[in-house]
Design an enzyme around this catalytic site. Structure first.
Site, short mmCIF file in Angstrom:
data_model
loop_
_atom_site.label_atom_id
_atom_site.label_comp_id
_atom_site.label_asym_id
_atom_site.label_seq_id
_atom_site.Cartn_x
_atom_site.Cartn_y
_atom_site.Cartn_z
N ILE A 86 0.84 -1.24 -0.02
CA ILE A 86 0.13 -0.02 0.13
C ILE A 86 0.92 1.23 0.09
O ILE A 86 1.94 1.42 0.86
CB ILE A 86 -0.99 0.01 1.37
CG1 ILE A 86 -1.73 -1.21 1.19
CG2 ILE A 86 -1.81 1.34 1.36
CD1 ILE A 86 -2.45 -1.44 2.64
N CYS A 87 0.51 2.01 -1.04
CA CYS A 87 1.40 3.40 -0.94
C CYS A 87 0.48 4.25 -0.21
O CYS A 87 -0.71 4.86 -0.61
CB CYS A 87 1.42 3.78 -2.46
SG CYS A 87 2.28 5.57 -2.55
N PHE A 88 1.32 4.91 0.88
CA PHE A 88 0.94 6.07 1.57
C PHE A 88 1.90 6.55 2.25
O PHE A 88 3.00 6.15 2.28
CB PHE A 88 -0.46 5.74 2.59
CG PHE A 88 -0.30 5.35 3.82
CD1 PHE A 88 -0.55 6.26 4.81
CD2 PHE A 88 0.50 4.14 4.31
CE1 PHE A 88 -0.42 5.75 6.15
CE2 PHE A 88 0.54 3.76 5.35
CZ PHE A 88 0.22 4.48 6.44
N THR A 121 -4.64 5.44 -4.55
CA THR A 121 -3.33 5.22 -4.65
C THR A 121 -2.90 3.71 -4.96
O THR A 121 -3.70 2.78 -5.02
CB THR A 121 -2.60 5.43 -3.12
OG1 THR A 121 -1.30 5.78 -3.38
CG2 THR A 121 -2.94 4.69 -2.10
#
Length: 173
Positions: A86-88, A121
């Site tokens: 997960i991109c954050f 995202t």
């Protein structure tokens, strides 16, 4: 293998989370590798994820706390692709925005907040609130069929969430 700094920091964070877990969050390091943590995010009552139990992993680099972890959610949620990073802002997708003062509790609180948003995202999916509620209702049963979940949380056969204002705790049977 964890550096001495990572080992010390993650051990300290585990003790702190045991004493005072953040609301709707539970996390434990893997017994064989302190750089891998399993977490459970519980869906807050006022969200489409209410009653859900979402299992995932934090993958810390040996340079932690100076480099951010990779983050995956394993339980289907209607928000993130299962078993994909997960991109954050607090993940290894954004090492430039990483702050070494952030802790496991901070990361998972941020992830829960991000989960409740609709921001798209890498690693996220689009679904309706009804679909998210459906995933939440099936999440515990799904987790119990997963070897990674049963290994990480052997004591969890069923749990109930007791929410009293901002106080939330797990009851194990």
């Amino acid at each position: 293998m964890a550096s001495k700094a990572a080992q010390k920091r993650l051990t300290k964070e585990f003790v702190a989370m045991q004493k005072d877990p953040p609301p709707f969050i539970w996390a434990v390091p893997d017994e064989k590798n302190i750089l891998t943590w399993n977490y459970i995010l519980r869906g807050p009552p006022d969200s489409p994820f209410a009653g859900g139990e979402f299992h995932g992993v934090l993958l810390f680099p040996s340079e932690y706390p100076f480099k951010p972890p990779g983050i995956k959610m394993l339980t289907p949620s209607g928000r993130f692709h299962p078993d994909k990073k997960i991109c954050f802002s607090m993940s290894d997708f954004h090492p430039g925005s990483w702050n070494p003062a952030w802790s496991v509790a901070t990361i998972l609180t941020g992830l829960l907040s991000f989960m409740l948003s609709d921001e798209m995202t890498t690693g996220s999916v689009t679904s309706s609130d009804a679909q998210k509620r459906q995933f939440a209702s099936k999440s515990h049963a799904w987790n119990l069929t997963q070897p990674k979940f049963k290994e990480a949380f052997p004591e969890v056969r069923c749990f109930f969430i007791v929410a009293l204002g901002s106080l939330s705790e797990l009851l194990y049977f």
